[in-house]
Design a protein around this motif. Structure first.
Motif, PDB file in Angstrom:
ATOM      1  N   PHE A  44     -31.307 -42.638 -26.736  1.00  0.00           N
ATOM      2  CA  PHE A  44     -29.874 -42.896 -26.881  1.00  0.00           C
ATOM      3  C   PHE A  44     -29.718 -44.396 -27.054  1.00  0.00           C
ATOM      4  O   PHE A  44     -30.079 -45.169 -26.167  1.00  0.00           O
ATOM      5  CB  PHE A  44     -29.106 -42.418 -25.648  1.00  0.00           C
ATOM      6  CG  PHE A  44     -27.691 -42.914 -25.583  1.00  0.00           C
ATOM      7  CD1 PHE A  44     -26.755 -42.510 -26.535  1.00  0.00           C
ATOM      8  CD2 PHE A  44     -27.289 -43.785 -24.580  1.00  0.00           C
ATOM      9  CE1 PHE A  44     -25.453 -42.971 -26.476  1.00  0.00           C
ATOM     10  CE2 PHE A  44     -25.978 -44.254 -24.509  1.00  0.00           C
ATOM     11  CZ  PHE A  44     -25.060 -43.847 -25.468  1.00  0.00           C
ATOM     12  N   ALA A  45     -29.200 -44.825 -28.203  1.00  0.00           N
ATOM     13  CA  ALA A  45     -29.011 -46.249 -28.493  1.00  0.00           C
ATOM     14  C   ALA A  45     -27.549 -46.612 -28.273  1.00  0.00           C
ATOM     15  O   ALA A  45     -26.674 -46.233 -29.046  1.00  0.00           O
ATOM     16  CB  ALA A  45     -29.451 -46.564 -29.918  1.00  0.00           C
ATOM     17  N   GLU A  56     -21.099 -41.118 -19.663  1.00  0.00           N
ATOM     18  CA  GLU A  56     -21.157 -40.092 -18.616  1.00  0.00           C
ATOM     19  C   GLU A  56     -21.781 -38.800 -19.141  1.00  0.00           C
ATOM     20  O   GLU A  56     -22.545 -38.140 -18.436  1.00  0.00           O
ATOM     21  CB  GLU A  56     -19.756 -39.821 -18.069  1.00  0.00           C
ATOM     22  CG  GLU A  56     -19.193 -40.981 -17.272  1.00  0.00           C
ATOM     23  CD  GLU A  56     -17.715 -40.846 -16.946  1.00  0.00           C
ATOM     24  OE1 GLU A  56     -17.070 -39.845 -17.372  1.00  0.00           O
ATOM     25  OE2 GLU A  56     -17.188 -41.742 -16.257  1.00  0.00           O
ATOM     26  N   PHE A  57     -21.457 -38.449 -20.373  1.00  0.00           N
ATOM     27  CA  PHE A  57     -21.990 -37.233 -20.981  1.00  0.00           C
ATOM     28  C   PHE A  57     -23.507 -37.329 -21.169  1.00  0.00           C
ATOM     29  O   PHE A  57     -24.237 -36.376 -20.884  1.00  0.00           O
ATOM     30  CB  PHE A  57     -21.293 -36.988 -22.320  1.00  0.00           C
ATOM     31  CG  PHE A  57     -21.687 -35.724 -23.021  1.00  0.00           C
ATOM     32  CD1 PHE A  57     -21.474 -34.487 -22.445  1.00  0.00           C
ATOM     33  CD2 PHE A  57     -22.244 -35.778 -24.288  1.00  0.00           C
ATOM     34  CE1 PHE A  57     -21.815 -33.316 -23.109  1.00  0.00           C
ATOM     35  CE2 PHE A  57     -22.592 -34.627 -24.967  1.00  0.00           C
ATOM     36  CZ  PHE A  57     -22.378 -33.386 -24.378  1.00  0.00           C
ATOM     37  N   VAL A  58     -23.992 -38.477 -21.624  1.00  0.00           N
ATOM     38  CA  VAL A  58     -25.434 -38.670 -21.771  1.00  0.00           C
ATOM     39  C   VAL A  58     -26.106 -38.522 -20.405  1.00  0.00           C
ATOM     40  O   VAL A  58     -27.103 -37.809 -20.261  1.00  0.00           O
ATOM     41  CB  VAL A  58     -25.765 -40.034 -22.409  1.00  0.00           C
ATOM     42  CG1 VAL A  58     -27.270 -40.288 -22.420  1.00  0.00           C
ATOM     43  CG2 VAL A  58     -25.200 -40.124 -23.819  1.00  0.00           C
ATOM     44  N   ILE A  69     -34.050 -39.208 -20.819  1.00  0.00           N
ATOM     45  CA  ILE A  69     -33.439 -39.830 -22.003  1.00  0.00           C
ATOM     46  C   ILE A  69     -33.652 -41.327 -21.882  1.00  0.00           C
ATOM     47  O   ILE A  69     -33.311 -41.928 -20.861  1.00  0.00           O
ATOM     48  CB  ILE A  69     -31.939 -39.488 -22.117  1.00  0.00           C
ATOM     49  CG1 ILE A  69     -31.757 -37.971 -22.278  1.00  0.00           C
ATOM     50  CG2 ILE A  69     -31.297 -40.258 -23.271  1.00  0.00           C
ATOM     51  CD1 ILE A  69     -30.310 -37.499 -22.272  1.00  0.00           C
ATOM     52  N   VAL A  70     -34.227 -41.924 -22.914  1.00  0.00           N
ATOM     53  CA  VAL A  70     -34.464 -43.360 -22.923  1.00  0.00           C
ATOM     54  C   VAL A  70     -33.198 -44.031 -23.462  1.00  0.00           C
ATOM     55  O   VAL A  70     -32.814 -43.809 -24.609  1.00  0.00           O
ATOM     56  CB  VAL A  70     -35.684 -43.732 -23.792  1.00  0.00           C
ATOM     57  CG1 VAL A  70     -35.914 -45.235 -23.781  1.00  0.00           C
ATOM     58  CG2 VAL A  70     -36.925 -42.982 -23.340  1.00  0.00           C
TER      59      VAL A  70
END
Length: 190
Positions: A44-45, A56-58, A69-70
């Motif tokens: 996730f960038a 918040e969703f990530v 998740i990076v």
């Protein structure tokens, strides 16, 4: 027909933080025994301009699905390949710093525009590429899976179908909407 969500080789799942890419991630998990295969990473960038609800969703996807998740961000550095940093929900920029640094990366402000998509290139594509290479992956764009749906033909036309499992499985916005209506959590944006 082969399962388009089954990971058979090193794969980078580009997670935008939206419902479509989250659905793609969920399908990958379902097709791979409920977990992320060792040959896959999710990136996730964060541009620093994301809504708090997106961040918040990530985090919620990461927590509820027990998937690493990076979280990455652009940062300035004299060496282009070091223009990224790993962050997390707590340390992710919320004031636009990565975006501002990208615009002013060479001391000369250069604003994004429809022709020169520096936001996507600098803040997402290059950041993910540099991160993957920093962990020893021989990364190239053919490894990246992107959350584009079958009902987005103009976007899909620009990318190799092998990188678009949602297109391969004929998934539309309607499918995505139904999934999130019946899920225990959702992106809190309309």
């Amino acid at each position: 027909m082969a399962d388009p969500f089954k990971i058979l080789e090193p794969t980078v799942i580009s997670f935008s933080g939206g419902r479509t890419s989250a659905y793609m991630l969920w399908r990958v998990l379902q097709s791979n025994g409920g977990k992320l295969p060792k040959d896959a990473i999710v990136c996730f960038a964060n541009t620093g301009k994301e809504m708090e609800e997106t961040l918040e969703f990530v985090r919620d996807c990461e927590t509820n699905w027990n998937v690493p998740i990076v979280w990455l961000e652009y940062t300035t550095h004299k060496t282009p390949k070091k223009r990224f940093k790993v962050v997390n929900f707590e340390t992710a920029s919320r004031d636009g710093e990565p975006f501002a640094m990208s615009i002013d990366q060479n001391g000369k402000p250069y604003l994004p525009n429809p022709v020169a998509r520096i936001c996507t290139i600098n803040l997402k594509i290059r950041v993910i590429d540099h991160y993957c290479k920093s962990i020893g992956w021989k990364h190239n764009e053919h490894m990246d899976w992107v959350g584009i749906r079958a009902d987005e033909p103009r976007r899909a036309a620009k990318i190799d179908i092998a990188r678009l499992p949602l297109v391969s499985d004929n998934i539309s916005a309607e499918h995505i909407g139904e999934f999130w209506k019946n899920n225990s959590f959702d992106l809190k944006l309309s």
